[in-house]
Design a protein around this motif. Sequence first.
Motif, short mmCIF file in Angstrom:
data_model
loop_
_atom_site.label_atom_id
_atom_site.label_comp_id
_atom_site.label_asym_id
_atom_site.label_seq_id
_atom_site.Cartn_x
_atom_site.Cartn_y
_atom_site.Cartn_z
N LEU A 127 39.03 43.57 47.79
CA LEU A 127 38.52 42.20 47.92
C LEU A 127 37.66 41.77 46.74
CD1 LEU A 127 37.56 42.12 51.70
CD2 LEU A 127 39.61 41.21 50.63
N VAL A 128 36.96 42.73 46.11
CA VAL A 128 35.96 42.31 45.12
C VAL A 128 36.35 42.61 43.67
CG1 VAL A 128 34.04 42.43 46.74
CG2 VAL A 128 34.64 44.44 45.36
N SER A 129 37.47 43.33 43.45
CA SER A 129 37.76 43.62 42.04
C SER A 129 38.97 42.85 41.54
CB SER A 129 37.96 45.12 41.82
OG SER A 129 38.92 45.59 42.72
N LEU A 130 39.10 42.81 40.21
CA LEU A 130 40.19 42.09 39.59
C LEU A 130 41.44 42.96 39.59
CD1 LEU A 130 38.30 40.50 36.60
CD2 LEU A 130 39.08 39.40 38.70
N PRO A 131 42.60 42.37 39.38
CA PRO A 131 43.81 43.19 39.30
C PRO A 131 43.67 44.24 38.21
CG PRO A 131 44.35 40.84 39.34
CD PRO A 131 42.87 40.94 39.21
N ALA A 132 44.09 45.46 38.54
CA ALA A 132 43.99 46.54 37.56
C ALA A 132 45.18 46.46 36.60
CB ALA A 132 43.99 47.89 38.28
N PRO A 133 45.00 46.94 35.37
CA PRO A 133 46.14 46.98 34.47
C PRO A 133 47.22 47.89 35.04
CG PRO A 133 44.07 47.41 33.31
CD PRO A 133 43.76 47.41 34.76
N MET A 134 48.42 47.63 34.66
CA MET A 134 49.55 48.38 35.19
C MET A 134 49.31 49.88 35.07
SD MET A 134 52.23 48.49 36.73
CE MET A 134 51.89 46.85 37.18
N GLY A 135 49.59 50.62 36.13
CA GLY A 135 49.48 52.07 36.09
C GLY A 135 48.13 52.58 36.58
N GLU A 136 47.09 51.75 36.50
CA GLU A 136 45.79 52.18 37.01
C GLU A 136 45.68 51.85 38.49
OE1 GLU A 136 42.35 50.91 34.88
OE2 GLU A 136 43.32 51.33 32.94
N LYS A 137 44.86 52.64 39.16
CA LYS A 137 44.70 52.40 40.59
C LYS A 137 43.52 51.48 40.87
CE LYS A 137 47.17 55.84 42.90
NZ LYS A 137 47.39 56.61 44.02
N ASP A 138 43.34 51.13 42.16
CA ASP A 138 42.15 50.42 42.65
C ASP A 138 42.00 49.00 42.11
OD1 ASP A 138 41.54 52.60 44.08
OD2 ASP A 138 40.13 53.43 42.62
N GLY A 139 43.10 48.33 41.89
CA GLY A 139 42.99 46.92 41.51
C GLY A 139 42.69 46.07 42.72
N GLY A 140 42.30 44.82 42.50
CA GLY A 140 42.00 43.94 43.63
C GLY A 140 42.55 42.54 43.40
N ILE A 141 42.18 41.63 44.27
CA ILE A 141 42.68 40.26 44.17
C ILE A 141 41.54 39.25 44.21
CG2 ILE A 141 44.95 40.76 45.17
CD1 ILE A 141 43.76 39.56 47.81
N ALA A 142 40.36 39.68 43.76
CA ALA A 142 39.18 38.80 43.82
C ALA A 142 39.45 37.48 43.13
CB ALA A 142 37.98 39.50 43.19
N ASN A 143 40.16 37.52 41.99
CA ASN A 143 40.41 36.28 41.26
C ASN A 143 41.22 35.29 42.11
OD1 ASN A 143 42.59 37.98 41.18
ND2 ASN A 143 43.31 37.26 39.18
N ALA A 144 42.20 35.80 42.87
CA ALA A 144 43.04 34.91 43.68
C ALA A 144 42.26 34.34 44.87
CB ALA A 144 44.27 35.65 44.18
N ILE A 145 41.42 35.18 45.47
CA ILE A 145 40.63 34.69 46.61
C ILE A 145 39.70 33.57 46.14
CG2 ILE A 145 38.86 35.30 48.32
CD1 ILE A 145 40.10 38.08 48.44
N VAL A 146 38.98 33.86 45.04
CA VAL A 146 38.05 32.85 44.51
C VAL A 146 38.83 31.59 44.10
CG1 VAL A 146 36.46 32.33 42.63
CG2 VAL A 146 36.32 34.53 43.82
N GLY A 147 39.95 31.80 43.41
CA GLY A 147 40.75 30.66 42.96
C GLY A 147 41.22 29.79 44.10
N THR A 148 41.71 30.45 45.17
CA THR A 148 42.17 29.69 46.34
C THR A 148 41.04 28.86 46.92
OG1 THR A 148 43.96 31.18 46.91
CG2 THR A 148 42.99 29.94 48.72
N PHE A 149 39.85 29.47 47.01
CA PHE A 149 38.73 28.71 47.57
C PHE A 149 38.34 27.54 46.68
CE2 PHE A 149 38.17 32.15 50.58
CZ PHE A 149 37.86 31.42 51.71
#
Lengths: 252, 275
Positions: B49-71
């Motif tokens: 919920l709180v982190s940005l999408p991780a670069p390809m191949g790395e783990k633990d990415g998030g969708i914070a940018n999309a949640i904030v953007g939608t709001f």
Amino acid sequence: MNKTILKTKKLSAYFGKEKVLKDIDLSFPEKKVTAIMGPSGCGKTTLIRCINRMHELIPGATITGNVYLHDENISALNPILVRRKIGMVFQRPNPFPTMSIYDNVIAGYKLNGLRLPKDEMNTIVEDSLKKSAMWDEVKDTLHRKGSFLSGGQQQRLCIARALAMKPEVILLDEPTSALDPKATSKIEELIVELKDTVTILIVTHNTAQAARVSDFTAFMYVGELIEFGNTSKMFTVPDNKMTEEYLTGKFG
Amino acid sequence: MRHTKFRIAANRIFQGIIIFLSFIIIVPLFLIILHIVVNGISAINWQFLVSLPAPMGEKDGGIANAIVGTFIIIIISSILAIPVGVLSGIFLYEYKNSKLSEVIRMCVEVLMGVPSIVLGIIAYLWIVLSFGSFSALSGSIALSIMMLPVIIRTTEETLCLIPDTLREASLALGVPYYRTILKVIVPAGFSGILTGILLSITRIAGETAPLLFTSFGNPYMNLNIFKPTETLPHLIYVYATSPYKQWHNAAWGASFILVVFVLGLNFITKILVRR
């Protein structure tokens, strides 16, 4: 003779082309109760709605002739001022459902954006509710919404709301037609008490009610004023044949 | 006697058909929600919920940018659409029979039927081309146009249900017209108007098409409304059509959040209506 507070001169009202009031000339005495009676559709309600300029709010409705309050032509005044000086109570109780009892009484000030000191508002609310004989019933529930009140109480709340504006005249448009007999008699008592402080015009199709509460009576029939005079005289020896027939139940 | 039996049987059959068909309506919704919950819930954690999408191949990415953007986009659309919508609704209620009202009513109906992607193209032509950049603002304008018909119609319908006696009560106290509308009529219809607003938000929250060439998308956090912005529906669209397993999971997670948000709004609306 009594002092006249309100006068109509050749007052006619129209809905579109249809003439529903025909050249009414009437003088209402100050601090008295005047009943306007007549069968349904005779223009009673239209008459009092002309007096506080509510008639003109209906699309296509117009008037000719004049209404004078203390010799001042009300069509020259701002309708908002006219309605503050001439209060109105409607057939069906219509307290504001979103407001508390307290706010309902003071609504005329609040909705107009008039700011008053807290204790002045309290005094107005208390006085108005006392005048409408409601204070004892609601003094502990002032800040609850008015929707739990009975129909008769709601109507008295509406009277308090009108009184709070300290009007010179109050128009009552069949104020008891939606109420049971007990609530009706309470409101009738109230009307008689109120006439010391304010001039009252009451529209009614109930002749007995007119006889009970009013000092003067105007009898109307299909838009015309048939007879106006002292209530006790009109109910005993009416001048007009039609009045007599109406009072004895031959029509209406 | 036989007639009666036949009628009773016919009644039963008819009743059975009605119940069966009504039940069928629930099934797809239930399956969709179940599927999204099963697939999405595993993707959800605080990190997501709180982190940005991780670069390809790395783990633990998030969708914070999309949640904030939608709001951000929902808020701007609301700021644009609510005043216009509510005031137009009031106008239609106040001037029920005027020529202009009829024209507006017809336009609102037509607007209701305009495909959302067409609104996206319009916003692209008006805003994106004149500003020279994809932006949250252009997406919001497309979506606010979608909100308008819902808000206008519900406002008008709500106000029509308010008894005229209330308005007369206020006018008879010498309250001016505009104050009567704002202080008596609108508060009396408040829950209905709010319902319309929430409904319109649920309508746009999941829209993807109008955003494709307006807000566009952005892998970074962006709070500038004149810059491209990521949104949940757009992220779902991009991630779900990608070939990567990790992105698919993220798309499920984002879908879950979007569905929870929309259902939550619906639920609030229901409660308001009941009041």
